[in-house]
Design a protein around this motif. Structure first.
Motif, mmCIF file in Angstrom:
data_model
loop_
_atom_site.group_PDB
_atom_site.id
_atom_site.type_symbol
_atom_site.label_atom_id
_atom_site.label_comp_id
_atom_site.label_asym_id
_atom_site.label_seq_id
_atom_site.Cartn_x
_atom_site.Cartn_y
_atom_site.Cartn_z
ATOM 1 N N GLY A 182 0.832 -1.195 0.000
ATOM 2 C CA GLY A 182 0.000 0.000 0.000
ATOM 3 C C GLY A 182 0.865 1.244 0.000
ATOM 4 N N ILE A 183 0.520 2.193 -0.874
ATOM 5 C CA ILE A 183 1.281 3.440 -0.919
ATOM 6 C C ILE A 183 0.313 4.598 -0.787
ATOM 7 C CG2 ILE A 183 2.901 4.873 -2.216
ATOM 8 C CD1 ILE A 183 3.670 2.387 -3.812
ATOM 9 N N GLY A 184 0.630 5.533 0.052
ATOM 10 C CA GLY A 184 -0.180 6.737 0.195
ATOM 11 C C GLY A 184 0.724 7.952 0.152
ATOM 12 N N ILE A 185 0.222 9.006 -0.504
ATOM 13 C CA ILE A 185 1.001 10.240 -0.580
ATOM 14 C C ILE A 185 0.217 11.305 0.165
ATOM 15 C CG2 ILE A 185 1.979 11.967 -2.137
ATOM 16 C CD1 ILE A 185 2.100 9.735 -4.241
ATOM 17 N N GLY A 186 0.914 12.047 0.987
ATOM 18 C CA GLY A 186 0.228 13.074 1.754
ATOM 19 C C GLY A 186 0.963 14.392 1.680
ATOM 20 N N ASP A 187 0.250 15.469 2.001
ATOM 21 C CA ASP A 187 0.928 16.762 2.015
ATOM 22 C C ASP A 187 1.501 17.004 3.405
ATOM 23 O OD1 ASP A 187 -1.108 17.619 3.658
ATOM 24 O OD2 ASP A 187 -2.189 18.683 2.079
ATOM 25 N N LEU A 188 2.100 18.181 3.560
ATOM 26 C CA LEU A 188 2.786 18.432 4.821
ATOM 27 C C LEU A 188 1.841 18.900 5.908
ATOM 28 C CD1 LEU A 188 6.045 19.993 3.422
ATOM 29 C CD2 LEU A 188 5.642 17.664 4.185
ATOM 30 N N GLU A 189 0.583 19.144 5.524
ATOM 31 C CA GLU A 189 -0.402 19.449 6.561
ATOM 32 C C GLU A 189 -0.974 18.157 7.147
ATOM 33 O OE1 GLU A 189 -0.758 22.018 3.760
ATOM 34 O OE2 GLU A 189 0.668 22.785 5.250
ATOM 35 N N GLY A 190 -0.544 17.016 6.574
ATOM 36 C CA GLY A 190 -1.013 15.745 7.123
ATOM 37 C C GLY A 190 -2.263 15.240 6.435
ATOM 38 N N ARG A 191 -2.585 15.774 5.258
ATOM 39 C CA ARG A 191 -3.764 15.328 4.536
ATOM 40 C C ARG A 191 -3.345 14.282 3.493
ATOM 41 N NH1 ARG A 191 -7.457 18.638 5.596
ATOM 42 N NH2 ARG A 191 -5.968 20.336 5.725
ATOM 43 N N ILE A 192 -4.145 13.237 3.388
ATOM 44 C CA ILE A 192 -3.831 12.196 2.417
ATOM 45 C C ILE A 192 -4.285 12.670 1.041
ATOM 46 C CG2 ILE A 192 -4.294 9.826 1.713
ATOM 47 C CD1 ILE A 192 -4.824 9.229 4.717
ATOM 48 N N LEU A 193 -3.360 12.700 0.082
ATOM 49 C CA LEU A 193 -3.695 13.215 -1.245
ATOM 50 C C LEU A 193 -4.058 12.085 -2.201
ATOM 51 C CD1 LEU A 193 -0.792 15.793 -1.674
ATOM 52 C CD2 LEU A 193 -3.146 16.232 -0.934
ATOM 53 N N GLY A 231 -8.119 12.687 1.265
ATOM 54 C CA GLY A 231 -8.699 13.829 1.955
ATOM 55 C C GLY A 231 -8.705 13.652 3.469
ATOM 56 N N ARG A 232 -8.551 12.420 3.914
ATOM 57 C CA ARG A 232 -8.532 12.210 5.361
ATOM 58 C C ARG A 232 -7.226 12.681 5.948
ATOM 59 N NH1 ARG A 232 -10.326 6.507 7.788
ATOM 60 N NH2 ARG A 232 -9.778 7.409 9.800
ATOM 61 N N ARG A 233 -7.242 12.904 7.261
ATOM 62 C CA ARG A 233 -6.014 13.323 7.917
ATOM 63 C C ARG A 233 -5.250 12.100 8.406
ATOM 64 N NH1 ARG A 233 -4.895 18.231 8.756
ATOM 65 N NH2 ARG A 233 -3.422 17.525 10.336
ATOM 66 N N VAL A 234 -3.923 12.148 8.210
ATOM 67 C CA VAL A 234 -3.089 11.029 8.630
ATOM 68 C C VAL A 234 -3.233 10.793 10.132
ATOM 69 C CG1 VAL A 234 -0.709 10.252 8.877
ATOM 70 C CG2 VAL A 234 -1.443 11.354 6.764
ATOM 71 N N ASP A 235 -3.341 11.887 10.882
ATOM 72 C CA ASP A 235 -3.351 11.690 12.333
ATOM 73 C C ASP A 235 -4.714 11.225 12.865
ATOM 74 O OD1 ASP A 235 -4.394 14.165 11.898
ATOM 75 O OD2 ASP A 235 -2.680 15.251 12.765
ATOM 76 N N ASP A 236 -5.690 11.023 11.946
ATOM 77 C CA ASP A 236 -6.909 10.320 12.361
ATOM 78 C C ASP A 236 -6.644 8.838 12.548
ATOM 79 O OD1 ASP A 236 -8.313 12.573 12.147
ATOM 80 O OD2 ASP A 236 -9.313 12.099 10.247
ATOM 81 N N LEU A 237 -5.540 8.378 12.011
ATOM 82 C CA LEU A 237 -5.327 6.936 11.930
ATOM 83 C C LEU A 237 -4.621 6.382 13.160
ATOM 84 C CD1 LEU A 237 -4.270 6.855 8.185
ATOM 85 C CD2 LEU A 237 -6.536 6.455 9.143
ATOM 86 N N VAL A 238 -4.894 6.994 14.296
ATOM 87 C CA VAL A 238 -4.259 6.498 15.518
ATOM 88 C C VAL A 238 -4.893 5.176 15.919
ATOM 89 C CG1 VAL A 238 -3.498 8.621 16.594
ATOM 90 C CG2 VAL A 238 -5.859 7.877 16.868
ATOM 91 N N HIS A 239 -4.130 4.413 16.668
ATOM 92 C CA HIS A 239 -4.605 3.152 17.203
ATOM 93 C C HIS A 239 -4.047 3.042 18.616
ATOM 94 C CE1 HIS A 239 -4.924 -1.162 17.877
ATOM 95 N NE2 HIS A 239 -5.845 -1.173 16.924
#
Ligand SMILES: C[S@@+](CC[C@H](N)C(=O)[O-])C[C@H]1O[C@@H](n2cnc3c(N)ncnc32)[C@H](O)[C@@H]1O
Lengths: 268, 705
Positions: free
Chosen positions: B157-168, B187-195
């Protein structure tokens, strides 16, 4: 350089470029407004620049001729720029009609231009490569082919090493080239010297510092040291006009005012 | 003289010479960029053309134009050149009125050619620029296509995000890994992905990456899938920078390792849990216990409650194994339930033995209250099959600073304390008592083996630094006897010296230690001269009372060649207080020889201070428990310091050097220094180490001095 091989350098036409600025100094029109603006500014500060560039070009011509007369028929011209007139293959062929030349430059525009000029010449090749990645340069098929074991090579590093900063290790690059050519090969080199016009060196380097090709002028000792492993032919490392003048009058009263230091060496 | 025939050739020659000189001159010749041959041909051709233009009739301006063109082609493009040529071609002798026309024609040829050449060059450089740009674009497109293909078809799996932490952008594999749709992720935020099970520090690493302080990190990370399931991934996040090094994007690569992770968890669970009760097992307990000793904070304490069921064997024998197992399971459940709120580790060691580990113990009271909780929990009967069984337990409680024990010693002590609890009557808890413990050790294994242990070379001596508080320099070392016991591992003096005294083994053992320590000290003096430390050797009460100590010391000193002033004997308060004249005489004799004496463990007895005046001692060592107590929140710290301060000033009025023991922090060292305490010993200044380590320290301090 972290750019992968398959991503080419941009062709940034908004910035002055060493090859095209040099062409303007030489009276050519292979240049754009930014190049001319930069060149005019430089000439305003240092009116002798066009003379200096012609002196450099004249050295290139004499050196190629000399090396061809020494029997060399394969030339590797690194930092070849825009060969406006008196290109290496033309000069060499006055002596050796079947001389082969590989032109190398890192500027894609200069390379494209050279290719347009040379597209009908079977004995000339143009390669886009950056000598800071000297291994990559040597691995280019045309270069590798030229360097295939055999007769001596003439390597030209004319007015290009001063675009290599100290961190980029010009000595190391030349050392690598030295090890890539067979004994008997020759190196012709010209380099902006520090001592000739100490008053101009600072401001001139400042001007280039803002371009993609900053300039590092070096002293005679450093320039001489670049020939490590090569035996310098007479008269050693000297100012432009002092190197094999065609007649005594060609040496001006103050050769150091042209600042460029030059020499030709032979690999033993 | 016939001048006329010569005049015409001479004029022509003069012009030709001047013309050649112009083309060779500094302005024209470009510093010699043309080969001499080329230049010669150019001069010859243009001279000829100009000759005709100047002299031939009718005048043909095209000839001069051609000269202009030739010069431009040979790159004689300097405007200064034009001016000079215009001047020169008009030089007499010249057909009447031809000059301006000639000059004009040349200028036309020059200008037209120059213009053409300029346009041509401009065109060719533009064409070159376009070609280069197209080439760059083509290569870029090709590279992008290559990247696309890689992105779309990659198994990870590969995801690209910007520096604001948004998944592009995410690739199909990532979408599948999350069991989601592309639009759920983009469009989701990377830091939503906490566990909740995220590795500690992973989000700090992420923050560092986003802010450009770090280029990459790799971690095993769990995520929630869209269906609520957890997927474990091996995650690599990289920061992508532009050519100038400015951060542009983040790229995350996720590999699904859920299966591997589950298996590993399972294996780990099996290795660390008791199959019957599901509690952590012996291995897990020791792992946690040993971890406490890895890098303990100064003053860290630990507690152990060793639990053993009373009468379990009877139940097992009468009701059968199965019932026994059910009972153990029920006990485990009870204990786990009761202890859950405390958060302490409960483990089953085997059989009917359990243990509670208090990892950050606040003091003995806390450990005791855990023991009470344990006994309480088991007070009500337990249902096993159809029976209601009552089962009691005994608990051995050990509570110590981590620094003063070892994992094995702590476990041994807790175990022995448990036996004491059992012996003293069941259903109770008992707290570790060092004196009693030494007795227990002797009872179990020590005394039998000790006499032969010396012959077998099982004893050895470590040395602990004593340093001047003023500058931290090494002033003395205390020789500490160790016993490498074949069953119990390395034992410290408090575990066997009491027994040795009881059995009398202390006599030869004491001599042996003196020999070792003096020999070692003498070798330091030989090697380092004045920089060698004084050596302190403990002398047991029984030794001072027995005849022969003085002669032993004298013999050993002369045998090893050690200067008596470099030897200090440490004696305990109890060894001297209220003793007869005989032992006092021994002490005076020792001091007479030049050996000094210090009171060890000062303060533990709280005995009469007046005896200090009558004893020939020159130093005292404040018992470690004082300094240790300064960490105990249950004790009044201010009071503790007042006591220490009092001891220091008392000792100073008596002219004694004061050493503080168990100094573990710089804060304490500072405080002691401020009080005027002289020397310090403890982990802050160095643990007991092999003599070679002390040699290294002396050598090093010699270098810095
Ligand atoms: C002043 S021109 C010299 C042209 C020619 N050698 C001459 O002396 O007439 C310098 C050339 O070196 C090229 N150059 C600068 N750095 C280079 C590098 N690292 N690798 C290859 N070419 C380089 C520039 O693009 C430019 O065309």
């Amino acid at each position: 350089m972290s750019r992968p091989k398959w991503v080419p350098a941009g062709t940034d036409l908004d910035k002055p470029n060493a090859a095209r600025v040099y062409d303007y100094y030489l009276g050519g029109s292979h240049n754009f407004a930014v190049d001319r603006a930069m060149a005019r500014k430089a000439i305003e500060l240092w009116p002798e620049l066009p003379d200096i560039m012609r002196a450099n070009r004249a050295f290139l011509r004499r050196a190629v001729q000399y090396m061809a007369e020494q029997g060399v028929s394969r030339f590797l011209d690194i930092g070849s720029g825009i060969p406006t007139f008196g290109a290496v293959h033309e000069i060499a062929r006055e002596v050796t009609p079947d001389a082969r030349v590989v032109y190398v430059d890192r500027d894609p525009v200069a390379v494209a231009h050279s290719r347009l000029l040379l597209k009908d010449d079977p004995l000339s090749e143009v390669v886009e490569a950056d000598m800071r990645d000297v291994e990559g340069l040597l691995a280019e098929p045309a270069v590798a082919d030229l360097l295939a074991p055999g007769e001596p090579i003439a390597v030209l590093l004319v007015a290009v090493l001063h675009f290599i900063t100290d961190e980029e290790d010009p000595e190391g690059i030349v050392r690598r080239l030295h090890s890539a050519v067979p004994p008997g090969s020759m190196l012709a080199l010209s380099h902006a010297g520090l001592e000739g016009r100490p008053d101009q060196a600072g401001p001139h380097q400042d001007l280039y510092a803002r371009t993609p090709t900053p300039l590092t002028m070096r002293n005679r000792e450093r320039i001489t040291a670049l020939f490590n492993g090569f035996e310098l032919v007479e008269p050693g490392v000297v100012y432009f006009s002092e190197w094999h003048p065609e007649n005594p009058a060609a040496v001006e009263a103050h050769p150091e005012r042209m600042v460029g230091m030059v020499g030709v060496g032979r690999r033993s | 003289m016939n001048a006329a025939p010569q005049q015409a050739p001479s004029a022509t020659d003069r012009f030709a010479e001047a013309w050649a000189a112009l083309l060779h001159g500094r302005v024209g010749d470009h510093g010699g960029t043309l080969t001499p041959g080329t230049k010669r041909r150019l001069v010859a051709r243009t001279t000829a053309l100009l000759h005709r233009a100047r002299n031939e009739d009718p005048f043909d301006p095209a000839l001069a134009e051609e000269v202009g063109a030739l010069l431009v082609h040979a790159h004689y493009t300097d405007p200064g050149m034009l001016a000079r040529v215009v001047e020169l071609v008009q030089e007499p002798p010249l057909a009447e009125g031809r000059g301006p026309e000639l000059a004009g024609a040349f200028a036309v040829g020059w200008a037209v050619t120059l213009r053409e050449q300029t346009l041509h060059e401009q065109e060719s450089i533009r064409l070159a620029a376009d070609t280069a740009r197209q080439g760059a674009e083509r290569a870029l497109n090709a590279s992008e296509a290559r990247f696309r293909a890689l992105f779309e078809s990659a198994a990870i799996g590969i995801g690209i995000g910007d520096l604001e932490g948004r998944i592009l952008e995410v690739n199909p594999s990532l979408v599948e890994l999350f069991g989601a749709r592309t639009e759920d992720l983009e469009g989701r935020r990377v830091d939503d992905l906490v566990h909740p099970e995220d590795t500690p520090g992973v989000w700090e690493a992420y923050a560092e990456l986003i802010s450009g302080e770090r280029n990459r990190f790799q971690v095993d990370k769990p995520y929630y899938r869209a269906d609520g399931e957890v997927v474990w991934t091996n995650l690599t996040v990289s920061l992508i920078r532009d050519e100038d090094g400015k951060p542009q994007y983040q790229v995350a690569m996720l590999e699904d390792i859920t299966d591997r992770y589950r298996l590993q968890e399972r294996l780990r669970y099996q290795a660390t849990h008791d199959a019957l009760t599901g509690l952590p097992n012996r291995a897990a307990f020791f792992e946690r216990l040993e971890a406490l000793f890895e890098d303990p904070a100064p003053g860290a304490r630990l507690g152990l409650c060793y639990i053993d069921l009373d009468g379990f064997k009877v139940i097992n024998d009468s009701l059968g194994h199965e019932a026994g197992d059910q009972l153990l399971t029920a006990v485990a459940g009870r204990l786990a339930g009761a202890l859950a709120p405390t958060g302490h580790l409960l483990a089953r060691l085997g059989g009917d033995e359990f243990v509670v580990l208090l990892e950050h113990c606040r003091g003995e009271q806390q450990a005791v209250s855990v023991a009470k909780t344990v006994l309480d929990a088991l007070s009500r009967p337990m249902a096993v099959g159809d029976n209601q069984l009552s089962v009691g337990a005994s608990v051995g409680v050990l509570e110590r600073t981590v620094a003063t024990t070892t994992p094995m010693a702590a476990v041994r002590a807790a175990d022995l304390t448990l036996y004491r609890a059992k012996e003293e009557g069941r259903g109770r808890w008992t707290v570790f008592d060092p004196g009693r413990n030494a007795l227990s050790v002797s009872r179990y294994a020590v005394s039998v083996r000790m006499p032969t242990a010396m012959d077998r070379g099982e004893f050895f001596v470590d040395y602990q630094p004593l340093c001047a508080l003023s500058d931290g320099s090494l002033v003395a070392v205390e020789a500490l006897l160790r016993w490498r016991h074949p069953q119990f591992g390395v034992l410290g003096p408090d575990e066997f010296v009491a027994t040795a005294e009881e059995t009398g083994v202390i006599m030869p053992l004491g001599r042996w230690v003196l020999e070792q320590a003096c020999g070692q000290a003498a070798s330091w003096v030989r090697r380092f001269g004045a920089a060698a430390p004084q050596v302190n050797v403990n002398v047991a009460g029984r030794q001072t009372r027995a005849p022969g100590l003085v002669t032993d010391v004298a013999r050993i000193l002369s045998g090893t060649g050690l200067d008596p002033h470099r030897l200090q004997l440490e004696i305990t308060e109890s060894a001297v207080v209220g003793r007869d004249d005989e032992s006092l005489k021994t002490l005076h004799d020792l001091v007479g020889m030049g050996v000094s004496l210090a009171i060890d463990d000062f303060g533990t007895g709280w005995s009469n201070l007046s005896y200090l005046r009558d004893l020939p001692v020159s130093g005292l060592k404040i018992a470690g428990s004082f300094i240790g107590d300064l960490n105990d929140p249950d004790r009044d710290e201010a009071l503790g310091w007042r006591i220490v301060g009092g001891v220091v000033s008392l000792a100073h009025t008596l002219g004694l050097t004061v050493t503080a023991e168990e100094v573990e922090t710089e804060a304490h060292a500072q405080r002691l220094r401020a009080m005027g305490c002289d020397w310090a010993q403890g982990w802050h200044y160095g643990r007991p180490v092999r003599p070679g380590e002390i040699s290294r320290r002396i050598a090093e301090s010699g270098l810095t001095r």
